[in-house]
Motif scaffolding. Structure first.
Motif, PDB file in Angstrom:
ATOM      1  N   VAL A 182       9.111 -24.066  25.974  1.00 50.42           N
ATOM      2  CA  VAL A 182       9.817 -23.440  24.847  1.00 50.42           C
ATOM      3  C   VAL A 182       9.463 -21.964  24.737  1.00 50.42           C
ATOM      4  O   VAL A 182      10.320 -21.120  24.427  1.00 50.42           O
ATOM      5  N   SER A 183       8.212 -21.620  25.006  1.00 51.63           N
ATOM      6  CA  SER A 183       7.805 -20.211  24.943  1.00 51.63           C
ATOM      7  C   SER A 183       8.522 -19.372  25.991  1.00 51.63           C
ATOM      8  O   SER A 183       8.974 -18.250  25.709  1.00 51.63           O
ATOM      9  N   LEU A 184       8.653 -19.916  27.209  1.00 52.01           N
ATOM     10  CA  LEU A 184       9.371 -19.182  28.251  1.00 52.01           C
ATOM     11  C   LEU A 184      10.832 -18.968  27.862  1.00 52.01           C
ATOM     12  O   LEU A 184      11.393 -17.872  28.059  1.00 52.01           O
ATOM     13  N   ILE A 185      11.464 -20.006  27.306  1.00 49.44           N
ATOM     14  CA  ILE A 185      12.859 -19.859  26.860  1.00 49.44           C
ATOM     15  C   ILE A 185      12.963 -18.825  25.750  1.00 49.44           C
ATOM     16  O   ILE A 185      13.889 -17.986  25.724  1.00 49.44           O
ATOM     17  N   ALA A 186      12.005 -18.841  24.822  1.00 48.64           N
ATOM     18  CA  ALA A 186      12.035 -17.879  23.718  1.00 48.64           C
ATOM     19  C   ALA A 186      11.859 -16.455  24.228  1.00 48.64           C
ATOM     20  O   ALA A 186      12.570 -15.534  23.808  1.00 48.64           O
ATOM     21  N   PHE A 187      10.908 -16.255  25.164  1.00 48.42           N
ATOM     22  CA  PHE A 187      10.687 -14.908  25.699  1.00 48.42           C
ATOM     23  C   PHE A 187      11.912 -14.415  26.474  1.00 48.42           C
ATOM     24  O   PHE A 187      12.275 -13.232  26.392  1.00 48.42           O
ATOM     25  N   ILE A 237      13.271 -10.445  17.440  1.00 49.11           N
ATOM     26  CA  ILE A 237      12.041 -11.034  17.968  1.00 49.11           C
ATOM     27  C   ILE A 237      11.447 -12.044  16.982  1.00 49.11           C
ATOM     28  O   ILE A 237      11.104 -13.177  17.339  1.00 49.11           O
ATOM     29  N   GLY A 238      11.348 -11.623  15.711  1.00 48.71           N
ATOM     30  CA  GLY A 238      10.785 -12.539  14.719  1.00 48.71           C
ATOM     31  C   GLY A 238      11.664 -13.756  14.469  1.00 48.71           C
ATOM     32  O   GLY A 238      11.160 -14.875  14.308  1.00 48.71           O
ATOM     33  N   GLY A 239      12.984 -13.556  14.463  1.00 49.27           N
ATOM     34  CA  GLY A 239      13.884 -14.686  14.235  1.00 49.27           C
ATOM     35  C   GLY A 239      13.823 -15.709  15.348  1.00 49.27           C
ATOM     36  O   GLY A 239      13.767 -16.925  15.097  1.00 49.27           O
ATOM     37  N   ILE A 240      13.809 -15.234  16.592  1.00 46.13           N
ATOM     38  CA  ILE A 240      13.735 -16.173  17.725  1.00 46.13           C
ATOM     39  C   ILE A 240      12.387 -16.885  17.728  1.00 46.13           C
ATOM     40  O   ILE A 240      12.297 -18.101  17.966  1.00 46.13           O
ATOM     41  N   PHE A 241      11.299 -16.139  17.452  1.00 44.84           N
ATOM     42  CA  PHE A 241       9.971 -16.745  17.447  1.00 44.84           C
ATOM     43  C   PHE A 241       9.876 -17.833  16.373  1.00 44.84           C
ATOM     44  O   PHE A 241       9.395 -18.952  16.636  1.00 44.84           O
ATOM     45  N   THR A 291      12.427 -19.419  14.828  1.00 44.91           N
ATOM     46  CA  THR A 291      13.395 -20.486  15.063  1.00 44.91           C
ATOM     47  C   THR A 291      12.925 -21.441  16.154  1.00 44.91           C
ATOM     48  O   THR A 291      13.018 -22.668  16.008  1.00 44.91           O
ATOM     49  N   THR A 292      12.440 -20.887  17.274  1.00 41.01           N
ATOM     50  CA  THR A 292      11.964 -21.758  18.344  1.00 41.01           C
ATOM     51  C   THR A 292      10.747 -22.559  17.894  1.00 41.01           C
ATOM     52  O   THR A 292      10.582 -23.730  18.279  1.00 41.01           O
ATOM     53  N   GLY A 293       9.892 -21.956  17.066  1.00 39.67           N
ATOM     54  CA  GLY A 293       8.745 -22.708  16.542  1.00 39.67           C
ATOM     55  C   GLY A 293       9.183 -23.876  15.679  1.00 39.67           C
ATOM     56  O   GLY A 293       8.647 -24.994  15.796  1.00 39.67           O
ATOM     57  N   MET A 294      10.148 -23.630  14.789  1.00 40.88           N
ATOM     58  CA  MET A 294      10.641 -24.712  13.947  1.00 40.88           C
ATOM     59  C   MET A 294      11.353 -25.785  14.763  1.00 40.88           C
ATOM     60  O   MET A 294      11.190 -26.988  14.510  1.00 40.88           O
ATOM     61  N   LEU A 295      12.147 -25.372  15.751  1.00 38.92           N
ATOM     62  CA  LEU A 295      12.831 -26.352  16.589  1.00 38.92           C
ATOM     63  C   LEU A 295      11.840 -27.182  17.387  1.00 38.92           C
ATOM     64  O   LEU A 295      11.993 -28.410  17.528  1.00 38.92           O
TER      65      LEU A 295
END
Length: 380
Positions: free
Chosen positions: A38-43, A323-327, A329-333
């Motif tokens: 998930v971190s790789l997808i977010a980055f 950056i903050g929104g993706i970070f 959102t991916t954390g919540m997902l």
């Protein structure tokens, strides 16, 4: 001194209690393969959207502002380049405004030319007409022309590439004149214009009616300061007629326009045009004079076109939001998917939620099979 130290410690402890970013020791942090994916997808999403946002930051847009035009004392410049299929000694051009004031046409030149275009000139005209059609369909292309005015090539008809031996039966009327900012009538008709106290007239008595031919081509017609690269609505227009009594009329509404871009600042004019043509036949009730008539009127509104750019602070705010929104959102997902996975595993007793008895039985079975494998092994 002790009191000062105590006050400093209290202040530091108070600041520590207000810490919104508590530090978690690394020994309490557990990394997983799913979290790394998930971190790789977010980055990757952050990098892609940041690059796209940078292109948006580099781009500009045009802002249109409208106000009343209070400048009525200045003169309006008309730029003309029209070719008529008649000899220069048979035609005349002049301008008559609403106050019956005849504007001198000393700024216009009469040049004998060939009406038919060369292959290179015909290609230029077809390209210009194609651009005109696209501008009528896609109005946003006008903004592209505004942004690239200095890069645009001049819209004048290119000269003939070779000398032709054909007779010069046409007349090119080109130049510019200054008129009052009131409604007026620019016309080209038979005979040279003369001015007298009761108006004006054209001396057409010495021109044979058989030579009348008002087929024409408008290579350029604009108002105000000429700007290279700007294409006007009538540029490239060509009208062909076989009738000697043809009248062509163009009704134009001129809008003063101030153009402010990062490359140029100019006072020019946009205009809209309606076209009409008819045959003069007095017996049928169609009265008038054969010729080309351009009737123009100025608008009381002025348009200011400004090129605008996204401020740097807005770009940084949008970048932080991405950056903050993706970070977040991916954390919540990731947390939600993990929660759903735990619910399913708990419901069906699989994974870490398997009963202890089943786990112990599996361990015993594994331990029981291990010596059997050892007994079956070949002895040395």
């Amino acid at each position: 001194m002790k009191m000062r130290r105590l006050s400093k410690k209290k202040a530091l402890s108070l600041v520590k209690e207000l810490d919104a970013f508590p530090k978690v020791p690394e020994s309490y942090v557990e990394t997983t393969a799913t979290g790394g994916t998930v971190s790789l997808i977010a980055f990757a999403a952050m990098a892609l959207l940041a690059i796209l946002e940078f292109f948006v930051y580099r781009d500009t847009w045009m802002k249109y502002e409208y106000e009343v035009d209070k400048d009525f004392s200045s003169k309006l410049r008309i730029n003309i380049d029209i070719t008529v299929a008649m000899k220069c000694q048979h035609v005349g051009a002049d301008i008559l405004d609403l106050a019956e004031t005849m504007i001198t046409s000393s700024g216009l030149q009469y040049e004998p030319v060939i009406f038919e275009l060369s292959p290179q000139q015909r290609l230029w005209q077809r390209t210009l007409l194609l651009i005109q059609n696209r501008l009528r369909e896609e109005h946003a292309l006008q903004e592209v022309l505004y942004k690239t005015v200095l890069k645009g090539a001049p819209t004048a008809l290119p000269p003939r590439e070779d000398a032709s031996l054909e007779p010069l039966t046409a007349c090119r009327i080109h130049g510019h004149v200054y008129v009052n900012k009131v409604a007026g009538n620019f016309h080209i008709t038979v005979g040279k214009p003369i001015h007298h106290p009761r108006g004006h007239a054209h001396i057409a008595a010495f021109v044979s009616h058989e030579t009348y031919n008002f087929s024409h081509r408008i290579d350029h017609l604009s108002f105000g300061e000429e700007i290279p690269g700007i294409i006007n609505p009538l540029d490239g227009t060509e009208k062909i007629t076989d009738n000697n009594n043809q009248m062509f009329q163009y009704f134009i509404t001129v809008v003063p326009t101030r153009l402010h871009t990062y490359k140029i600042t100019a006072d020019t004019h946009q205009f809209a045009v309606n076209e009409r043509e008819r045959v003069i036949n007095h017996a049928a009730g169609s009265h008038g004079v054969s010729g080309i008539f351009v009737k123009y009127d100025t608008s009381s509104l002025m348009v200011t076109v400004r090129e605008q750019h996204m401020p740097l602070w807005q770009f940084l705010v949008r970048l932080c939001g991405i950056i903050g929104g993706i970070f977040s959102t991916t954390g919540m997902l990731h947390g939600f998917v993990g929660f759903c996975f735990d619910v399913v595993c708990c419901r069906f007793k699989i994974g870490v939620y398997r009963p202890r008895e089943v786990v112990q039985l599996d361990n015993q079975m594994n331990n029981h099979h291990t010596p059997l494998l050892a007994d079956n092994a070949p002895q040395e």
